[in-house]
Design a protein around this motif. Structure first.
Motif, PDB file in Angstrom:
ATOM      1  N   ALA A   2     -30.387  -9.542  27.983  1.00 14.28           N
ATOM      2  CA  ALA A   2     -30.707 -10.024  29.068  1.00 14.28           C
ATOM      3  C   ALA A   2     -29.980  -8.802  29.751  1.00 14.28           C
ATOM      4  CB  ALA A   2     -29.766 -11.672  28.699  1.00 14.28           C
ATOM      5  N   ASN A  57     -25.862 -12.776  20.046  1.00 12.84           N
ATOM      6  CA  ASN A  57     -24.957 -12.447  21.407  1.00 12.84           C
ATOM      7  C   ASN A  57     -25.829 -13.808  22.233  1.00 12.84           C
ATOM      8  OD1 ASN A  57     -25.095 -11.392  23.323  1.00 12.84           O
ATOM      9  ND2 ASN A  57     -24.460  -8.988  22.912  1.00 12.84           N
ATOM     10  N   LEU A  58     -27.461 -13.651  22.491  1.00  7.21           N
ATOM     11  CA  LEU A  58     -27.976 -14.185  23.051  1.00  7.21           C
ATOM     12  C   LEU A  58     -27.582 -15.185  22.795  1.00  7.21           C
ATOM     13  CD1 LEU A  58     -31.038 -12.190  23.906  1.00  7.21           C
ATOM     14  CD2 LEU A  58     -29.213 -11.955  25.123  1.00  7.21           C
ATOM     15  N   THR A  59     -27.527 -16.102  22.008  1.00  9.52           N
ATOM     16  CA  THR A  59     -27.592 -17.788  21.616  1.00  9.52           C
ATOM     17  C   THR A  59     -26.268 -17.887  21.226  1.00  9.52           C
ATOM     18  OG1 THR A  59     -28.088 -17.799  18.824  1.00  9.52           O
ATOM     19  CG2 THR A  59     -29.657 -17.578  20.392  1.00  9.52           C
ATOM     20  N   GLY A  87     -22.947 -16.157  21.370  1.00  9.83           N
ATOM     21  CA  GLY A  87     -22.359 -14.834  22.851  1.00  9.83           C
ATOM     22  C   GLY A  87     -21.205 -14.492  21.183  1.00  9.83           C
ATOM     23  N   LEU A 118     -29.159 -19.966  30.716  1.00  9.63           N
ATOM     24  CA  LEU A 118     -30.946 -20.749  30.608  1.00  9.63           C
ATOM     25  C   LEU A 118     -30.275 -22.194  30.559  1.00  9.63           C
ATOM     26  CD1 LEU A 118     -33.487 -18.182  29.862  1.00  9.63           C
ATOM     27  CD2 LEU A 118     -32.233 -18.523  31.907  1.00  9.63           C
ATOM     28  N   LEU A 120     -38.051 -12.850  27.623  1.00  6.64           N
ATOM     29  CA  LEU A 120     -36.273 -13.674  27.355  1.00  6.64           C
ATOM     30  C   LEU A 120     -36.765 -15.162  28.451  1.00  6.64           C
ATOM     31  CD1 LEU A 120     -34.289 -11.290  28.851  1.00  6.64           C
ATOM     32  CD2 LEU A 120     -34.043 -12.768  26.614  1.00  6.64           C
ATOM     33  N   PHE A 156     -35.192 -15.544  21.663  1.00  8.87           N
ATOM     34  CA  PHE A 156     -33.533 -14.455  21.531  1.00  8.87           C
ATOM     35  C   PHE A 156     -33.216 -13.923  20.481  1.00  8.87           C
ATOM     36  CE2 PHE A 156     -33.120 -18.255  24.108  1.00  8.87           C
ATOM     37  CZ  PHE A 156     -33.131 -17.547  25.366  1.00  8.87           C
ATOM     38  N   ALA A 159     -22.793 -20.154  30.603  1.00  6.92           N
ATOM     39  CA  ALA A 159     -23.212 -18.928  29.918  1.00  6.92           C
ATOM     40  C   ALA A 159     -21.718 -19.240  29.071  1.00  6.92           C
ATOM     41  CB  ALA A 159     -23.189 -17.768  30.747  1.00  6.92           C
ATOM     42  N   LEU A 166     -13.340 -16.596  24.551  1.00  2.00           N
ATOM     43  CA  LEU A 166     -14.739 -16.434  25.704  1.00  2.00           C
ATOM     44  C   LEU A 166     -16.012 -15.446  25.182  1.00  2.00           C
ATOM     45  CD1 LEU A 166     -12.846 -16.147  28.939  1.00  2.00           C
ATOM     46  CD2 LEU A 166     -13.331 -18.135  27.639  1.00  2.00           C
ATOM     47  N   LYS A 167     -16.692 -17.110  24.952  1.00  2.00           N
ATOM     48  CA  LYS A 167     -17.904 -16.342  24.096  1.00  2.00           C
ATOM     49  C   LYS A 167     -19.575 -16.808  25.239  1.00  2.00           C
ATOM     50  CE  LYS A 167     -16.719 -17.138  19.697  1.00  2.00           C
ATOM     51  NZ  LYS A 167     -17.042 -18.431  18.529  1.00  2.00           N
ATOM     52  N   TYR A 168     -19.712 -15.467  25.552  1.00  2.00           N
ATOM     53  CA  TYR A 168     -20.989 -15.536  27.159  1.00  2.00           C
ATOM     54  C   TYR A 168     -21.939 -15.602  25.817  1.00  2.00           C
ATOM     55  CZ  TYR A 168     -23.279 -13.968  31.274  1.00  2.00           C
ATOM     56  OH  TYR A 168     -23.997 -13.748  32.432  1.00  2.00           O
ATOM     57  N   ALA A 169     -22.974 -16.600  26.299  1.00  2.00           N
ATOM     58  CA  ALA A 169     -24.328 -17.000  25.255  1.00  2.00           C
ATOM     59  C   ALA A 169     -25.417 -15.933  26.757  1.00  2.00           C
ATOM     60  CB  ALA A 169     -24.090 -17.562  24.314  1.00  2.00           C
ATOM     61  N   TYR A 170     -26.196 -15.701  26.958  1.00  2.00           N
ATOM     62  CA  TYR A 170     -27.389 -15.869  27.810  1.00  2.00           C
ATOM     63  C   TYR A 170     -28.170 -17.187  27.579  1.00  2.00           C
ATOM     64  CZ  TYR A 170     -31.081 -14.685  30.509  1.00  2.00           C
ATOM     65  OH  TYR A 170     -32.498 -14.393  31.759  1.00  2.00           O
ATOM     66  N   ALA A 171     -27.985 -17.392  26.494  1.00  2.00           N
ATOM     67  CA  ALA A 171     -29.622 -19.109  26.121  1.00  2.00           C
ATOM     68  C   ALA A 171     -28.594 -20.024  26.823  1.00  2.00           C
ATOM     69  CB  ALA A 171     -29.712 -18.866  24.237  1.00  2.00           C
ATOM     70  N   ARG A 172     -27.526 -20.201  26.600  1.00  2.00           N
ATOM     71  CA  ARG A 172     -26.672 -21.321  27.532  1.00  2.00           C
ATOM     72  C   ARG A 172     -26.807 -21.096  29.130  1.00  2.00           C
ATOM     73  NH1 ARG A 172     -22.476 -21.005  23.392  1.00  2.00           N
ATOM     74  NH2 ARG A 172     -21.009 -19.577  24.500  1.00  2.00           N
ATOM     75  N   ARG A 207     -21.618  -6.237  33.251  1.00  3.15           N
ATOM     76  CA  ARG A 207     -22.247  -7.494  33.731  1.00  3.15           C
ATOM     77  C   ARG A 207     -21.690  -7.704  35.686  1.00  3.15           C
ATOM     78  NH1 ARG A 207     -23.241 -11.042  29.212  1.00  3.15           N
ATOM     79  NH2 ARG A 207     -20.046 -11.137  29.561  1.00  3.15           N
TER      80      ARG A 207
END
Lengths: 626, 261
Positions: free
Chosen positions: A443, A340-342, A344, B178, A214, A219, B61, B170-176, A358
């Motif tokens: 993550a 998911n990561l980019t 959501g 960061l 990460l 991603f 995020a 609500l969309k939780y994105a880890y890349a955002r 979380r």
């Protein structure tokens, strides 16, 4: 003499065509990300082919024998032609050998043709249907040229034979480079050499997902070129036999997933084409021909719809069945990670579960202190730093489920009966992050793994026992890559071991009804543990009526991979199909060994077999003891 | 979309009700998502408080992009700081309640008063549209109880308090998380003085809860009870020892599942 020269010319032209085509195909594969490859893998190809791959193919003896004849004959013929004609030896002895090889190949092709007349639904048609004819042309051409002495060969027969040979060579030389069906031969062998999970060939059930870096902003797989190049290569190895489709629980339930189509879509993405050339069964409910892919364009939704990616239960049945040893689940999780990561973009109630994880470190949004509420009257010791225990019991998310608490209470009763030195994590226990990982939330998984590894490091225990195969899988197989190495044992294995050592005196089970055992995917296929639960049931004097799909080839309950959360609609529910399997063998009780399977099978509507965990069955036998 | 109007969403430090873990306050996250729909990339996201607040990471995020963090002066008066910072912003979106602190839900009203603007509460959806002249106004869908909704029109500028159940995803994105940034602003001296509500804090007293037997009568029986006058059922235990009487009570509690032993 002139015919022989023509064959030599044809041979070298074919070799050149193949080389050019392969170079072009290889350039496509190489657009993928760099992978750690062992070049020594090339030397291991014969063993991997004849042992590992053939082990899977041999489950269907008809096609195994057919393939041995066809491919074996073709390979021998090609080598002999290369020596005799390629090098210009023109030795009559070798001609006889070529004739023999062509004869073997022709026999094989006959059986291919026979099967293709009434093919099973899982087989793809299209270009694959021409294969018996082009391969027969190749074998016949070779046979004619070697059978008839060149002095007596009339111009007509010679031309006919050369034309047949040309047609066959076109399939082999031109077809491979252009992405025709025969590409499976070259890509398949290279795939065996550069398999993304080479440990599979060393007898390891390699099932752990690889961690994302990460910090390098990795991603997951957004576009085809985000796959490892070895993965792109593996997609080209697909023979479209449809064994994966046949075993896929989501496909059976009418959810929009078909592993075979998925791999073919990724091939279409690799070669920048649309899916209209695909001639197999579609994703249920999604018509063929409207999707298009590019190497560097996003896969979802232009090439593959999001519902397809989220239908998978990660049960690995497709991987278990694939004769080409393709890793479908890795591809799916890779795409999930990117979504998911980019973006959501996660459907159903999965976003809620992920935010619960979380924010509360439990999937259901519970207080961590409530996890062992079910044990409040059982006087279960709670582990603390400086207070060692032999066994650490990790209950998992099932501890919050009132049905599953009965199983956990039964397990504690058994551990106490065996006088085992055990303790639970109590408030220190947080989720392992397994569900987050299957949903592509790498993550969250990694942060949970890090925190859990810290927690475990502060405690003193010898082994971890868990009744949840998903916990088992992540702790045993996936935490090591992040620095946590533990001896983890499933409760069925532990109970079997205790019974074997005589520490646990089990009586004869009072259960008189017909019983079957449902293998959890994460225990069976992911960890290869199919024997301990059965041994335990035998100890209880229970005879297991095996369902048609059991053991390593068991059918999923539908509860894995976060599938109950994403809840992609289908025509029926996967647990209903599994319950019907149990009904087919006349079982009144279905023994389980996993909280997910318990919840899914308990959720079947209408009258159904009673769902009992093996721990409950074993605990009931304690009372029946004389 | 080039906006002739400006939109800002206010975000606060959220806390999970069970674990107390820092998180994006649900109502504020919903307001931010609504603001994103109204203004696209032009949305400003503003937090009155420390830039180090851990819950701001969650907002990144969820797509905050850049968060403007306004440090509070010694008085801790968020309203004055926000009013000074946002006086040129046309639409200010807030959640309905903060999850930490007093959580009184007064901020949108206090802010509107400080800026002398109208405030719309319980807003489910808001769309900005051009008026007949060159100006803009907002069409608002407002939450009312029992499934009722009200549509209101309002001129700019205004403050909108968004209902927590506004239909946004609500969309939780880890890349955002960061890639997002938190921009620190210098402390601005505030001269506007808004009267703070005077609170007295006392601990909630714990009262015993009266156990009530669940009504398990059939529909027919309930109808009978309603139309036929009859004495209420029950047992009066006059006879026997204290143990017998206790047993009668215990039986009653067990029968109605009010005790579990």
């Amino acid at each position: 003499m002139s015919v022989a020269v023509a064959v030599t010319v044809l041979f070298w032209v074919s070799v050149a065509t193949l080389a050019i085509g392969l170079a072009r195909r290889a350039r496509l594969w190489r657009t993928g990300r760099e992978a750690d490859v062992e070049w020594a893998g090339l030397l291991a190809v014969p063993k991997r082919y004849f042992v590992d791959l053939h082990h899977v193919v041999a489950r269907d003896p008809y096609i195994a024998n057919t393939h041995i004849a066809t491919a074996g004959g073709a390979f021998a013929a090609l080598v002999l032609v290369a020596i005799n004609y390629g090098l210009g030896l023109y030795a009559p002895v070798l001609d006889w050998a070529i004739l023999l090889a062509a004869g073997v190949m022709l026999t094989g092709v006959y059986f291919v043709w026979m099967r293709r007349r009434h093919p099973p639904l899982r087989l793809s048609g299209g270009a694959w249907n021409r294969l018996p004819y082009t391969l027969a042309a190749f074998a016949l051409g070779l046979a004619l040229l070697t059978l008839v002495p060149s002095q007596t060969l009339s111009a007509g027969i010679a031309i006919a034979a050369l034309a047949l040979l040309l047609a066959g060579s076109a399939e082999l030389a031109l077809g491979i480079g252009a992405g025709g069906p025969m590409k499976h031969a070259v890509a398949g062998l290279l795939h065996l050499a550069f398999h993304p999970r080479p440990e599979r060939f060393a007898g390891v059930r390699s099932t752990a997902l690889s961690p994302l870096k990460l910090s390098n902003h990795d991603f997951g797989t957004r576009k085809p070129s985000d796959f490892l190049w070895t993965e792109l290569l593996s997609f080209d190895a697909c023979v479209e036999c449809g064994k994966c489709e046949q075993s896929c629980p989501a496909f059976a339930a009418g959810q929009p997933l078909n592993p075979k189509k998925l791999i073919q879509d990724l091939v279409a993405g690799l070669s920048g084409s649309n899916d209209s050339a695909y001639a197999g069964r579609p994703y249920p409910g999604i018509p063929i021909g409207s999707h298009h892919g590019e190497l560097s364009a996003a896969i979802v939704p232009k090439l593959i719809e999001a519902e397809t990616v989220w239908s998978c239960t990660t049960c690995r049945a497709c991987v278990e069945e694939c004769p080409m040893l393709i890793e479908h689940v890795d591809a799916i999780v890779g795409m999930r990670r990117s979504l998911n990561l980019t973006q959501g973009e996660v459907p159903g109630t999965a976003p809620e579960t992920l935010s619960n994880l979380r924010e509360t470190e439990t999937q259901g949004g519970h207080a961590r202190a409530a996890r062992y509420n079910w044990a409040v009257d059982l006087d279960v010791p709670i582990i603390e730093p400086g207070k060692p225990a032999d066994l650490l019991l990790v209950a998992g998310e099932g501890a919050f489920d009132m049905r599953y608490q009965r199983t956990l209470r039964a397990l504690v009763k058994l551990l106490k009966a065996a006088r085992v030195d055990f303790a639970v994590l109590g408030e220190r226990e947080r989720d392992t992050g397994d569900t987050a990982r299957r949903l592509g939330d790498e993550a969250t998984f990694q942060s949970f793994a890090k925190r859990n590894i810290e927690t475990f490091a502060s405690l003193d225990f010898k082994r971890i026992v868990t009744s949840d195969p998903h916990v088992l899988h992540s702790l045993r197989n996936e935490y090591p890559a992040l620095g946590g190495k533990y001896t983890v044992i499933h409760h069925t294995a532990l109970l079997a071991e205790l019974a074997e050592q005589g520490k646990l005196q089990l009586g004869k089970s009072p259960e008189a009804r017909a019983l079957t055992y449902h293998d959890p995917c994460y225990l069976g296929r992911y960890n290869g543990e199919t024997e301990a639960p059965r041994a335990l049931l035998r100890k209880l004097g229970i005879e297991v009526r095996e369902m048609q799909r059991s053991g390593l080839r068991g059918r999923c309950c539908g509860g894995g991979g976060g599938a109950p959360l994403t809840d992609i609609p289908g025509k029926q529910r996967i647990p209903d199909i599994r319950m019907a399997d149990a009904r087919d063998v006349g079982a009144d009780v279905i023994a389980v060994a996993c909280p997910q399977c318990t919840a899914m099978l308990e959720g079947v509507a209408g009258a159904h077999a009673e769902v009992l965990d093996i721990a409950e069955l074993a605990a009931a036998s304690l009372e029946a003891r004389p | 979309m080039s906006n002739a109007f400006t939109v800002a969403a206010l975000i606060s430090a959220g806390r999970h009700p069970v674990s107390g873990a820092p998180r994006a306050c649900r109502g504020d996250a919903v307001a931010m998502a609504l603001g994103r729909r109204m203004a696209g990339d032009g949305l400003r996201v503003v937090h009155a408080g420390a830039a180090e607040e851990p819950s701001l990471q969650d907002y990144l995020a969820l797509g905050a992009g850049t968060i403007e963090a306004l440090p509070l002066d010694s008085s801790g008066d968020a309203v004055a700081t926000l009013a000074a910072h946002l006086k040129n912003v046309d639409i200010i979106l807030t959640g309905s309640n903060a999850e930490s602190g007093a959580g009184s839900g007064l901020l949108p009203y206090a802010l509107a008063r400080a800026l002398a603007r109208p405030v719309a509460g319980n807003v489910l959806d808001a769309r900005v549209q051009k008026t007949a002249g060159e100006g803009w106004d907002v069409e608002i869908r407002q939450f009312l109880p029992k499934g009722q909704r009200r549509r209101i029109g309002c001129a700019l500028p205004l403050v909108i308090a968004v209902h927590p159940r506004a239909p946004v995803q609500l969309k939780y994105a880890y890349a955002r998380r960061l890639s997002g940034r938190i921009e620190r602003f210098p402390e601005t001296p505030t001269d506007t003085c808004v009267a703070q509500p005077v609170w007295t804090v006392e601990t909630a007293s714990r009262r015993p809860i009266r156990l009530k037997a669940r009504e398990t009568k059939s529909g027919h029986a309930r109808m009978q009870a309603a139309v036929v006058a009859e004495a209420k059922g029950g047992i009066v235990a006059f006879e026997g020892s204290t143990v017998d009487k206790a047993q009668v009570m215990l039986n009653y509690l067990r029968e109605h599942r009010l005790v579990d032993f």
